[in-house]
Design a protein around this motif. Structure first.
Motif, PDB file in Angstrom:
ATOM      1  N   ASN A 618       0.826  -1.067   0.056  1.00 31.07           N
ATOM      2  CA  ASN A 618      -0.022   0.153   0.044  1.00 31.07           C
ATOM      3  C   ASN A 618       0.726   1.334  -0.033  1.00 31.07           C
ATOM      4  OD1 ASN A 618      -2.589  -1.152   0.090  1.00 31.07           O
ATOM      5  ND2 ASN A 618      -2.109  -1.823   2.336  1.00 31.07           N
ATOM      6  N   ILE A 619       1.887   1.236  -0.705  1.00 30.18           N
ATOM      7  CA  ILE A 619       2.810   2.238  -1.034  1.00 30.18           C
ATOM      8  C   ILE A 619       2.381   3.042  -2.183  1.00 30.18           C
ATOM      9  CG2 ILE A 619       5.249   3.314  -1.284  1.00 30.18           C
ATOM     10  CD1 ILE A 619       5.959   0.859   0.542  1.00 30.18           C
ATOM     11  N   ASP A 620       1.943   4.614  -2.265  1.00 31.74           N
ATOM     12  CA  ASP A 620       1.916   5.130  -3.411  1.00 31.74           C
ATOM     13  C   ASP A 620       3.181   5.643  -4.212  1.00 31.74           C
ATOM     14  OD1 ASP A 620      -0.903   5.169  -3.159  1.00 31.74           O
ATOM     15  OD2 ASP A 620      -0.682   6.876  -1.794  1.00 31.74           O
ATOM     16  N   VAL A 621       3.384   5.128  -5.524  1.00 27.42           N
ATOM     17  CA  VAL A 621       4.331   5.281  -6.515  1.00 27.42           C
ATOM     18  C   VAL A 621       4.127   6.694  -7.417  1.00 27.42           C
ATOM     19  CG1 VAL A 621       5.807   4.542  -7.845  1.00 27.42           C
ATOM     20  CG2 VAL A 621       5.132   2.830  -6.122  1.00 27.42           C
ATOM     21  N   PRO A 622       4.775   7.671  -7.194  1.00 26.02           N
ATOM     22  CA  PRO A 622       4.797   8.539  -8.085  1.00 26.02           C
ATOM     23  C   PRO A 622       5.531   8.452  -9.321  1.00 26.02           C
ATOM     24  CG  PRO A 622       6.207   9.515  -6.385  1.00 26.02           C
ATOM     25  CD  PRO A 622       5.737   8.148  -6.296  1.00 26.02           C
ATOM     26  N   TYR A 623       5.032   9.053 -10.437  1.00 29.46           N
ATOM     27  CA  TYR A 623       5.657   8.968 -11.899  1.00 29.46           C
ATOM     28  C   TYR A 623       5.916  10.197 -12.418  1.00 29.46           C
ATOM     29  CZ  TYR A 623       3.552   4.137 -11.837  1.00 29.46           C
ATOM     30  OH  TYR A 623       3.182   2.729 -11.476  1.00 29.46           O
ATOM     31  N   LYS A 624       6.966  10.289 -12.909  1.00 30.53           N
ATOM     32  CA  LYS A 624       7.574  11.440 -13.580  1.00 30.53           C
ATOM     33  C   LYS A 624       7.553  11.041 -15.170  1.00 30.53           C
ATOM     34  CE  LYS A 624      10.591  13.639 -10.105  1.00 30.53           C
ATOM     35  NZ  LYS A 624      11.891  13.969  -9.654  1.00 30.53           N
ATOM     36  N   GLY A 625       8.320  10.065 -15.467  1.00 28.75           N
ATOM     37  CA  GLY A 625       8.339   9.516 -16.876  1.00 28.75           C
ATOM     38  C   GLY A 625       7.072   8.601 -17.056  1.00 28.75           C
ATOM     39  N   LYS A 626       6.754   8.343 -18.440  1.00 29.21           N
ATOM     40  CA  LYS A 626       5.695   7.531 -18.771  1.00 29.21           C
ATOM     41  C   LYS A 626       6.006   5.939 -18.981  1.00 29.21           C
ATOM     42  CE  LYS A 626       3.103  11.247 -20.792  1.00 29.21           C
ATOM     43  NZ  LYS A 626       2.752  11.697 -22.294  1.00 29.21           N
ATOM     44  N   LEU A 627       7.545   5.598 -18.923  1.00 32.99           N
ATOM     45  CA  LEU A 627       7.964   4.542 -19.499  1.00 32.99           C
ATOM     46  C   LEU A 627       8.032   3.453 -18.185  1.00 32.99           C
ATOM     47  CD1 LEU A 627      10.567   5.421 -22.063  1.00 32.99           C
ATOM     48  CD2 LEU A 627       8.456   4.860 -22.493  1.00 32.99           C
ATOM     49  N   HIS A 628       6.924   2.803 -17.824  1.00 32.71           N
ATOM     50  CA  HIS A 628       7.183   2.062 -16.512  1.00 32.71           C
ATOM     51  C   HIS A 628       6.353   0.888 -16.654  1.00 32.71           C
ATOM     52  CE1 HIS A 628       2.838   3.272 -15.664  1.00 32.71           C
ATOM     53  NE2 HIS A 628       3.338   4.583 -15.871  1.00 32.71           N
ATOM     54  N   GLY A 629       6.589  -0.163 -15.692  1.00 31.05           N
ATOM     55  CA  GLY A 629       5.992  -1.458 -15.658  1.00 31.05           C
ATOM     56  C   GLY A 629       4.429  -1.411 -15.108  1.00 31.05           C
ATOM     57  N   ARG A 630       4.049  -2.496 -14.606  1.00 27.54           N
ATOM     58  CA  ARG A 630       2.798  -2.603 -14.193  1.00 27.54           C
ATOM     59  C   ARG A 630       2.738  -3.625 -12.912  1.00 27.54           C
ATOM     60  NH1 ARG A 630       0.220  -7.796 -15.405  1.00 27.54           N
ATOM     61  NH2 ARG A 630       1.733  -9.146 -16.287  1.00 27.54           N
ATOM     62  N   VAL A 631       1.895  -3.367 -12.299  1.00 22.82           N
ATOM     63  CA  VAL A 631       1.271  -4.314 -11.038  1.00 22.82           C
ATOM     64  C   VAL A 631       0.909  -5.597 -11.489  1.00 22.82           C
ATOM     65  CG1 VAL A 631      -0.052  -4.716  -8.991  1.00 22.82           C
ATOM     66  CG2 VAL A 631       0.773  -2.407  -9.461  1.00 22.82           C
ATOM     67  N   ILE A 632       1.602  -6.657 -11.197  1.00 20.91           N
ATOM     68  CA  ILE A 632       1.263  -8.037 -11.596  1.00 20.91           C
ATOM     69  C   ILE A 632       0.096  -8.568 -10.751  1.00 20.91           C
ATOM     70  CG2 ILE A 632       2.394 -10.402 -12.163  1.00 20.91           C
ATOM     71  CD1 ILE A 632       5.157  -9.248 -11.933  1.00 20.91           C
TER      72      ILE A 632
END
Length: 689
Positions: A618-632
């Motif tokens: 339950n840790i929020d992850v902020p994104y700057k870039g758009k090239l990220h993975g996914r939650v499996i």
């Protein structure tokens, strides 16, 4: 007033109801404590290397937890690049960690002023943190950083470089020094000059445990809080010396006439695992806070690189007894961690995600295909000290390009003269003259494969005047154009000219070029493989993938061979290519939040690891870039949502000069891309187009 007995009964019943309601309310308002998480990385572990004999613990995790059958490393398939993905969940186009060696754009102080630093070094990482905006050269928040900000205890233990990358802002200097970090960081440099200070409570736990002194002092280290080297207690061997003694050291790579090591990285990894299980985990439990820990095993990677089982031969290559013992070594480390969780009563509250940063292949320095075709490279026709005749010496890409363009060649890792130390450390790099004798002022080849091509060899006020910078890495190389993309005498741009030439070389299989150049026949754009994003570090102009083949068509991913721009020998191990043998890493997970006995057939990658762990915690992850993975999600016990899936092929236009085109195989799960293999048809393992 006295109540009748019946009144007492009624009041008692009402009180019981109230207590029951309050108890129920209390249980609803108090959520269960957060779980813990451990990410265990077996560096360089191929998916097919997990078996009952060599890796029974890893096999147990697969069978009892989640087996990620369709797993992926990120390309280029190197350690620090995938370490950045495991830390942040982002592809290299966002993190700027494009390979183990990159062009930094400035002379890096703790890389001896080189503009092409090797990133597996804590002090080099601190140098990068000093320069880039926001004191975070990755430009994305790491899982460990977010976890400690959320109140978790955090630790990273193991291999130098990828460990500090797990919480890289902890390497930031204050008044010129790295202060003791909040995250526990233990790596090869712990307790040594340039190392990150050890957190006081963990240092105290180590010193109070007589086991560490009796086991490691004085044979392996002078102090229990100083990490041992990879020597396994063997004498230091800077030259081949007595091979029998040298080969006991896991760090001994040998040379073209002397085999490398025949021992896994036994005692350094045992030390790291002991610190994790005897000092860190008990301390974290005593402190009563949830935790996130990354443990990075150097084996089997380090041993596969340096093993001496197959000097000069492609078989057994990295499938010999020394490499198998290294797989078992990593497996033993994981077993010790799982047993410690059980003994400490943490097994039922701790999720363990097992992954590998990349796969692995055997090096070829002479032949470029299964038929035994010898390379026709110009570089292989020259004579070099310590290189077998007809072999590709480290730096062959730079040598071939400089020869083709008729431009001078310099080594950015060996400054020759300090011109103005007070003004940015301006230097002149050592010139390279292939085939000529090496002298105190001239080299036969680049020391590490990195090179500056063109210009005067000077770096003035932090800038090179060279036309091209090569960052050599192994199974693929990065090519930068630091001073733009000029038009050449042939009427084409420098980038187009390089693509024409590189795609014509028999050791190349696939070329990728910066999108800003437009379509270049024979090359695919960097954006196609997630190398073009929000990175702060300089973006490569061109990425070249080297040719790969297999020695056993029935087991191609376990018998991969690749041309490698490396100082290691034919028969030793390397990675970095776009072969499926290098992208097919081992991944599995076990714990209270994962399904049991589940085979996940959807594509997953190292970029998914931190995002999945963050979701569980339950840790929020902020994104700057758009090239990220996914939650499996399909692998989680409480969330079985499956993504939309597709398999795709992307092909470049055919290059009119070389008649080659770059082909890319990839899969998608939702919006996330997973890269299988790429290259020229017939030159890449896993590519059948």
């Amino acid at each position: 007033m006295h109540l009748p007995r019946r009144g007492f009964i009624i009041l008692a019943a009402l009180a019981a109801v109230v207590v029951s309601i309050l108890g129920a309310t209390s249980s609803i308002s108090q959520p269960s404590p957060p779980h813990n998480a451990i990410i265990f990385v077996a560096d360089g572990l191929r998916h097919g290397s997990v078996n009952e004999t060599d890796a029974p613990t890893l096999l147990h995790v697969r069978k009892q937890g989640v087996h990620f059958v369709n797993s992926h490393s990120l390309f280029p398939t190197f350690t620090t690049l995938n370490a950045a993905a495991i830390a942040t969940g982002h592809y290299p186009g966002d993190t700027g960690d494009f390979s183990n060696t990159i062009y930094a754009g400035f002379p890096v102080p703790n890389a001896a002023g080189s503009i092409t630093p090797f990133l597996e070094n804590d002090s080099v990482l601190s140098d990068l943190e000093d320069v880039f905006p926001g004191a975070n050269f990755l430009n994305e928040e790491a899982l460990l950083a977010l976890a400690r900000q959320a109140g978790f205890n955090t630790a990273a233990v193991g291999k130098l470089g990828p460990i500090a990358i797990q919480d890289v802002t902890q390497t930031n200097r204050v008044n010129g020094k790295v202060p003791p970090p909040t995250t526990v960081i233990v790596d090869d440099s712990t307790g040594k000059t340039g190392g990150i200070p050890l957190r006081a409570d963990i240092a105290a736990a180590i010193k109070s445990d007589a086991y560490f002194t009796s086991t490691y002092v004085p044979t392996y280290t002078a102090d229990p809080t100083i990490a041992p080297s990879r020597a396994n207690g063997a004498p230091a061997c800077t030259t081949p010396g007595v091979p029998a003694a040298c080969r006991d050291s896991n760090g001994f790579s040998g040379n073209n006439t002397t085999p490398g090591t025949d021992k896994p990285n036994l005692f350094q990894q045992k030390y790291f695992t002991d610190v994790a299980t005897r000092a860190i985990l008990p301390t974290f439990k005593q402190q009563g806070k949830p935790f996130v820990m990354v443990v990075w095993s150097r084996d089997p990677d380090g041993t596969q690189h340096n093993q001496g089982d197959s000097l000069g031969k492609l078989s057994p290559g990295i499938n010999g007894p020394t490499a198998k013992a290294a797989v078992k070594n990593a497996d033993d480390n994981l077993k010790q961690i799982l047993e410690a969780l059980k003994q400490l009563g943490l097994e039922d509250s701790t999720d363990v995600f097992v992954t590998a940063d990349h796969g692995f292949s055997t090096i070829s320095k002479t032949v470029v295909d299964r038929a035994g075709t010898h390379t026709k490279s110009y570089a292989a026709t020259q004579t070099y000290t310590g290189v077998n005749p007809g072999s590709l010496a480290v730096g062959f890409v730079a040598i071939d390009i400089a020869h083709y363009l008729n431009l001078p060649l310099y080594d950015p890792d060996t400054p020759l003269v300090k011109l103005d130390p007070a003004n940015g450390g301006n230097v002149t790099y050592t010139p390279i003259k292939p085939g000529e004798p090496a002298t105190t002022t001239q080299l036969q080849r680049p020391a590490n494969g990195n090179a500056v091509i063109g210009g005067t060899g000077q770096v003035v006020q932090g800038k090179t005047d060279g036309n091209i910078v090569i960052a050599a890495n192994g199974g693929s190389d990065l090519i930068y154009l630091p001073n733009g993309n000029p038009t050449m005498s042939n009427g084409k741009s420098l980038a187009e000219t390089l693509v024409d030439f590189l795609s014509s070389q028999d050791y190349i299989s696939g070329v990728f070029a910066d999108d800003s150049f437009g379509k270049i026949p024979g090359a695919l754009p960097l954006s196609a493989i997630n190398l073009k994003g929000s990175a702060l570090t300089p973006i490569p102009a061109i990425v070249v993938n080297f040719s790969t083949f297999s020695t056993d068509q029935k087991h191609p991913f376990q018998t991969g061979v690749e041309i490698a721009d490396s100082g290691l020998q034919q028969g030793q191990g390397m990675h970095g290519s776009f072969s499926r043998a290098d992208t097919y890493n081992n991944m599995a997970a076990i714990g209270p939040d994962f399904k049991h006995g589940f085979k996940d057939l959807y594509p997953v990658s190292n970029a998914d690891v931190p995002l999945t762990v963050a979701s569980i915690l339950n840790i929020d992850v902020p994104y700057k870039g758009k090239l990220h993975g996914r939650v499996i999600k399909e692998a989680l016990a409480k969330d079985s949502k499956t993504p939309n899936y597709s398999f795709k092929v992307l092909r470049s236009e055919t290059n009119p000069t070389s008649k080659q085109r770059t082909v890319l195989y990839y899969q998608t799960a939702g919006k996330t891309r997973y890269f299988d293999a790429a290259g020229f048809p017939g030159r890449t393992v896993g590519l059948v187009d």
